[in-house]
Design an enzyme around this catalytic site. Structure first.
Site: not given
Length: 394
Positions: A113, A185, A61, A210
């Site tokens: 988005y 972004d 983690r 993506k």
């Protein structure tokens, strides 16, 4: 025992061309064994040699060798000091928005988005974060939206799905003038076509699900910080505390995808250009949104700050009936959410990516029931066009 978390061989990659950097990554090979493909370190915890000594890893983690290679690679590609790999693009944006304090104000692209719209309104709104949506391609509107408590500008460029283009350098200068952060972004263009940090932005985010991953097989997100160690440490504390880090297997999948980023983006770019021009000639198509058109209102800005147009197209057809006909009849093209993979995908934003965006906002932006978004893949462009032609006109 060697401590490969401290290896600095990746610094030498700075001298390589971009299409070499994506292939070789940060370390590139695993330094202890020489493995050409960075292994998937599927381990939750790591053994210490003795008290006071460490391999540089303790618990996945906190840090994992596979994830670290991805994070260093993305820092190199975007030109930042530190990268962070998250479990999704939404998790990446959550970390960035967590830099804001109650009472702060953020200005965002109006055509954004739907998931980002939901985060700001439904999640951070109740924590006292104020927000304003603005057409970021209109610098006068950006200036007019500034408030005394404005601390961040969040830019999508090109926007999803209306393909608006913001001048990253100009908005960054406005932000610097009031002591605010600029976040971009960069999902649609990737650092292959656009490098926001070199244009003045402070932070870059990606849904690396993506184009970076590129194969529709993993969910992931990326944050890269330009040069502020304090901001980087805040992001680091967030990812450690929230447990939103990317798993080793998914990190490896994104690393593998990045190796072919340059050749894939060139193919997406070439295919989208051909498909966009074909769509413009169709009687049932009323408007095509594509940043590569010379008559796009922000074409000059695109030429100034990018080296390509990407693989995204949106278009409005003559009726909802035509939309349903296309979505039912496409064959090689897939009616599916997401974008940026090798396959061509077509999406119905009003009920999919922007389902949570209010109807009046969608109508104002042009996200109507006769509006479609397409992520052009890397198939033969003639096959893409033939499938669209048959589905729409057959």
């Amino acid at each position: 025992m060697k401590n490969f978390s401290n290896y600095t061989d990746f610094d030498t990659k700075e001298n390589l061309a971009f299409d070499s950097k994506v292939v070789h990554g940060a370390l590139g090979t695993e330094p202890l064994t020489g493995a050409v493909s960075m292994p998937i370190f599927q381990a939750a915890t790591f053994r210490h040699p003795e008290f006071g000594q460490t391999t540089g890893f303790a618990y996945s983690r906190l840090e994992n060798p596979t994830r670290l290679e991805l994070e260093r690679t993305m820092a190199i590609l975007e030109g930042g000091i530190r990268g962070f790999a998250f479990s999704s693009g939404q998790a990446a944006n959550m970390a960035v928005f967590s830099l804001l304090e109650p009472g702060d104000h953020i200005i965002l692209s109006d055509d954004i988005y739907g998931g980002t719209f939901r985060i700001i309104g439904d999640v951070f709104g109740k924590y006292g974060i104020e927000h304003t949506y603005v057409d970021m391609s209109d610098l006068d509107a950006v200036q007019a939206a500034i408030q005394k408590n404005t601390k961040m500008f969040f830019i999508e460029t090109p926007t999803n799905p209306m393909m608006k283009v913001a001048d990253i350098h100009a908005v960054s200068e406005i932000a610097k003038g009031i002591g605010a952060l600029t976040v971009v972004d960069n999902t649609f263009l990737t650092p292959y076509f656009q490098k926001p940090l070199t244009l003045g932005a402070d932070i870059v985010t990606h849904s690396s699900t993506k184009y970076l991953g590129g194969h529709n097989d993993t969910i992931s997100g990326i944050v890269v910080v330009k040069d502020d160690e304090e901001i980087a440490e805040k992001i680091n504390i967030h990812i450690k505390s929230h447990g939103s880090q990317l798993a080793p297997l998914d990190s490896w999948l994104v690393l593998r995808g990045i190796k072919t980023l340059a050749v894939r983006m060139d193919k997406h770019n070439a295919n989208a250009k051909k498909v966009a021009h074909w769509l413009r000639e169709q009687k049932k198509v009323e408007k095509v949104y594509y940043v590569g058109f010379e008559d796009h209102k922000d074409y000059d800005v695109t030429l100034k700050q990018t080296t390509g147009f990407g693989g995204m197209i949106s278009f409005t057809v003559d009726s909802e009936e035509t939309v349903m006909k296309i979505l039912k009849n496409v064959d090689m093209i897939m009616f599916a959410e997401s974008l940026g993979g090798t396959e061509t995908l077509i999406t119905y934003p009003t009920t999919q990516t922007h389902e949570d965006t209010p109807e009046d906002v969608k109508e104002k932006l042009g996200i109507t029931r006769s509006f479609l978004r397409m992520s052009v893949g890397i198939e033969n462009p003639d096959d893409i066009i033939a499938d669209l032609d048959r589905a729409m006109n057959g």
